[in-house]
Design an enzyme around this catalytic site. Structure first.
Site, short mmCIF file in Angstrom:
data_model
loop_
_atom_site.label_atom_id
_atom_site.label_comp_id
_atom_site.label_asym_id
_atom_site.label_seq_id
_atom_site.Cartn_x
_atom_site.Cartn_y
_atom_site.Cartn_z
N LYS A 9 7.50 -7.67 4.63
CA LYS A 9 6.78 -7.17 5.80
C LYS A 9 7.33 -7.77 7.10
O LYS A 9 8.14 -8.72 7.07
CB LYS A 9 5.29 -7.47 5.61
CG LYS A 9 4.67 -6.70 4.44
CD LYS A 9 3.19 -7.03 4.29
CE LYS A 9 2.55 -6.22 3.18
NZ LYS A 9 1.10 -6.52 3.03
N TYR A 49 -0.72 3.30 2.82
CA TYR A 49 -2.01 2.60 2.80
C TYR A 49 -3.16 3.60 3.00
O TYR A 49 -4.15 3.27 3.64
CB TYR A 49 -2.03 1.51 3.87
CG TYR A 49 -1.23 0.27 3.51
CD1 TYR A 49 -1.35 -0.34 2.26
CD2 TYR A 49 -0.36 -0.32 4.43
CE1 TYR A 49 -0.62 -1.48 1.94
CE2 TYR A 49 0.37 -1.47 4.11
CZ TYR A 49 0.24 -2.04 2.86
OH TYR A 49 0.95 -3.18 2.53
N ARG A 85 3.93 -9.01 -9.00
CA ARG A 85 2.58 -9.23 -8.47
C ARG A 85 2.19 -10.70 -8.63
O ARG A 85 1.59 -11.30 -7.74
CB ARG A 85 1.56 -8.34 -9.19
CG ARG A 85 1.67 -6.87 -8.87
CD ARG A 85 1.20 -6.50 -7.48
NE ARG A 85 -0.23 -6.62 -7.33
CZ ARG A 85 -0.89 -6.21 -6.24
NH1 ARG A 85 -0.24 -5.67 -5.21
NH2 ARG A 85 -2.18 -6.35 -6.14
N ASN A 112 0.77 -11.10 5.54
CA ASN A 112 0.88 -11.72 4.21
C ASN A 112 2.24 -11.49 3.53
O ASN A 112 2.35 -11.44 2.31
CB ASN A 112 -0.30 -11.34 3.32
CG ASN A 112 -0.37 -9.84 3.03
OD1 ASN A 112 0.47 -9.08 3.51
ND2 ASN A 112 -1.34 -9.44 2.24
N HIS A 115 4.72 -6.87 0.20
CA HIS A 115 3.97 -5.86 -0.57
C HIS A 115 4.66 -5.69 -1.91
O HIS A 115 5.89 -5.71 -1.99
CB HIS A 115 3.99 -4.50 0.15
CG HIS A 115 3.67 -3.37 -0.80
ND1 HIS A 115 2.38 -3.07 -1.17
CD2 HIS A 115 4.47 -2.53 -1.50
CE1 HIS A 115 2.40 -2.06 -2.04
NE2 HIS A 115 3.66 -1.72 -2.26
N GLU A 126 5.85 4.83 -5.07
CA GLU A 126 6.32 4.04 -3.93
C GLU A 126 7.84 3.96 -3.87
O GLU A 126 8.42 3.94 -2.78
CB GLU A 126 5.69 2.64 -3.98
CG GLU A 126 4.19 2.72 -3.74
CD GLU A 126 3.49 1.37 -3.72
OE1 GLU A 126 2.35 1.31 -3.26
OE2 GLU A 126 4.08 0.37 -4.19
P1 ATP Z 1 -0.05 -4.97 -0.76
O1 ATP Z 1 -0.49 -3.55 -1.14
O2 ATP Z 1 0.38 -5.08 0.69
O3 ATP Z 1 0.95 -5.51 -1.74
P2 ATP Z 1 -2.32 -6.04 -2.07
O4 ATP Z 1 -2.03 -5.03 -3.13
O5 ATP Z 1 -2.38 -7.47 -2.47
O6 ATP Z 1 -1.31 -5.93 -0.87
P3 ATP Z 1 -4.28 -4.21 -0.98
O7 ATP Z 1 -5.72 -4.23 -1.35
O8 ATP Z 1 -3.41 -3.13 -1.53
O9 ATP Z 1 -3.69 -5.66 -1.35
O10 ATP Z 1 -4.22 -4.22 0.61
C1 ATP Z 1 -3.05 -3.79 1.28
C2 ATP Z 1 -2.83 -4.63 2.51
O11 ATP Z 1 -3.87 -4.37 3.44
C3 ATP Z 1 -2.88 -6.15 2.28
O12 ATP Z 1 -1.66 -6.69 1.87
C4 ATP Z 1 -3.24 -6.64 3.67
O13 ATP Z 1 -2.07 -6.68 4.49
C5 ATP Z 1 -4.17 -5.54 4.17
N1 ATP Z 1 -5.57 -5.89 3.93
C6 ATP Z 1 -6.27 -5.74 2.79
N2 ATP Z 1 -7.53 -6.17 2.93
C7 ATP Z 1 -7.64 -6.62 4.21
C8 ATP Z 1 -8.69 -7.19 5.00
N3 ATP Z 1 -9.90 -7.39 4.50
N4 ATP Z 1 -8.40 -7.52 6.29
C9 ATP Z 1 -7.18 -7.30 6.82
N5 ATP Z 1 -6.15 -6.78 6.13
C10 ATP Z 1 -6.37 -6.44 4.85
MG MG Z 2 -1.69 -3.02 -2.72
#
Ligand code: ATP
Ligand code: MG
Length: 147
Positions: A9, A49, A85, A112, A115, A126
């Site tokens: 990211k 997203y 993961r 974070n 992804h 994806e």
């Molecule tokens: P990613 O899909 O980015 O790998 P993930 O699978 O761990 O992350 P997801 O639930 O898919 O988590 O959320 C996608 C992204 O949305 C997260 O990586 C984060 O950047 C953002 N996100 C998720 N929840 C929150 C929240 N409560 N506040 C702010 N940002 C969030």
């Molecule tokens: Mg995710």
């Protein structure tokens, strides 16, 4: 053998952590099959997203994902999807275990680092979203026999 999609990211690029994160993937034994830098636009972020579009923090995610290019990586290996993961760690870096990428490199959920696809079905979608035909390549490495 599975292939999964990783995005490094904007904060990873901004903080010059691209090499360190890629090293962790390579050290684990995963193989890089596709690698490119991309400036994301609204359309691809909204598709990627889409399950978060109703959330109050979605505009923040969109601004974050657009502010600097990302690095898209296709990696393969045995159980690559779950393995990546696990390497990635919990979504919220404050809960991610030390030793995981988010646990070691990030502080808040707003930035974070990485992804990673969360299932075989997601990985297939994806990989097509971020890589065009011919951009994910197969090849043999001398280490293939020992990982
Ligand atoms: P990613 O899909 O980015 O790998 P993930 O699978 O761990 O992350 P997801 O639930 O898919 O988590 O959320 C996608 C992204 O949305 C997260 O990586 C984060 O950047 C953002 N996100 C998720 N929840 C929150 C929240 N409560 N506040 C702010 N940002 C969030
Ligand atoms: Mg995710």
């Amino acid at each position: 053998m599975e292939t999964t999609l990783i995005l490094l990211k904007p904060d990873t690029v901004e903080r010059s952590l691209v090499g360190q994160v890629i090293s962790r993937l390579e050290n684990k034994g995963l193989k890089i099959n596709g690698l490119k830098m991309m400036q994301l636009d609204d359309a691809i972020i909204e598709e990627h997203y889409d399950f978060l579009m109703d959330k109050p923090f979605f505009p923040g995610i969109k601004a974050y994902m657009k502010r600097t290019p990302v690095v898209a990586i296709a990696v393969s290996g045995a159980n690559a999807i779950a393995t990546v993961r696990n390497l990635t760690g919990a979504t919220n870096p404050s809960e991610a275990l030390p030793g995981s990428i988010r646990g070691d490199f990030a502080l808040t959920i707003d930035a974070n680092i990485i992804h990673a696809s969360d299932s075989a079905e997601t990985a297939e979608k994806e990989l097509k979203r971020f890589f065009n035909e011919g951009e994910v390549v197969e090849y043999t490495k001398v280490t293939d026999a020992v990982v």
